[in-house]
Design an enzyme around this catalytic site. Structure first.
Site, PDB file in Angstrom:
ATOM      1  N   HIS A  22       0.832  -1.199   0.000  1.00 25.24           N
ATOM      2  CA  HIS A  22       0.000   0.000   0.000  1.00 25.24           C
ATOM      3  C   HIS A  22       0.871   1.255   0.000  1.00 25.24           C
ATOM      4  CE1 HIS A  22      -2.544   2.993   2.318  1.00 25.24           C
ATOM      5  NE2 HIS A  22      -3.111   2.876   1.138  1.00 25.24           N
ATOM      6  N   ASP A  64      -4.836   3.444  -4.725  1.00 23.50           N
ATOM      7  CA  ASP A  64      -4.891   3.929  -3.344  1.00 23.50           C
ATOM      8  C   ASP A  64      -6.079   4.872  -3.184  1.00 23.50           C
ATOM      9  OD1 ASP A  64      -4.456   5.115  -0.836  1.00 23.50           O
ATOM     10  OD2 ASP A  64      -2.294   5.163  -1.105  1.00 23.50           O
ATOM     11  N   TYR A 111      10.467  13.315 -12.532  1.00 21.22           N
ATOM     12  CA  TYR A 111      11.664  12.470 -12.592  1.00 21.22           C
ATOM     13  C   TYR A 111      12.155  12.117 -11.189  1.00 21.22           C
ATOM     14  CZ  TYR A 111      12.288  13.524 -17.611  1.00 21.22           C
ATOM     15  OH  TYR A 111      12.139  13.631 -18.960  1.00 21.22           O
TER      16      TYR A 111
END
Length: 139
Positions: A22, A64, A111
């Site tokens: 999770h 999530d 990034y």
């Protein structure tokens, strides 16, 4: 081969999806994304596009529900490029009841976030700004 699991998902990728917990994040990078330079774990699916991979993953991978769960690389204001692939992503993600909409991150912040991701999938996607991060939820 297994029933009900897309053949686009390699054994290596299935193992990674199972290992993830999770809150862990998975990057699916387009063909221009510097995946090998940033990945802690790299899965190569060069012959496939991001939409097909995203759709196959979201059949198994819960988003999530407690946090932003789909993060996109923002297009710089100075780049006039069109991103029709984003609408394709939206249609795929809408199948998950926990999809909250896209959150956009500036390119270099994206990034940096990718460097911390659990894994990165390198694809053959030719669309630009087609990079996406998905955050894993619970079953």
């Amino acid at each position: 081969m297994l029933k009900g699991i897309s053949s686009i998902l390699s054994p290596e990728l299935l193992k990674i999806l199972m290992e993830m917990g999770h809150g862990d994040e998975l990057v699916i990078g387009d063909g221009n994304f510097p995946a090998a330079a940033y990945a802690r774990r790299l899965v190569r699916l060069d012959g496939h596009g991001v939409p097909q991979i995203l759709e196959a993953i979201l059949q198994l991978y819960p988003l999530d529900k407690y946090a932003d769960n789909v993060i996109m690389m923002e297009v710089p204001a100075t780049d006039p490029v069109e991103t029709p692939i984003w609408e394709t992503y939206r249609k795929i993600a809408l199948e998950d009841p926990h999809f909250k909409g896209f959150v956009f991150e500036e390119r270099f912040a994206f990034y940096e976030r990718a460097k911390k991701a659990y894994a990165i999938i390198a694809t053959g996607e030719s669309a630009i700004y087609a990079n996406i991060i998905i955050k894993k939820g619970v079953v």
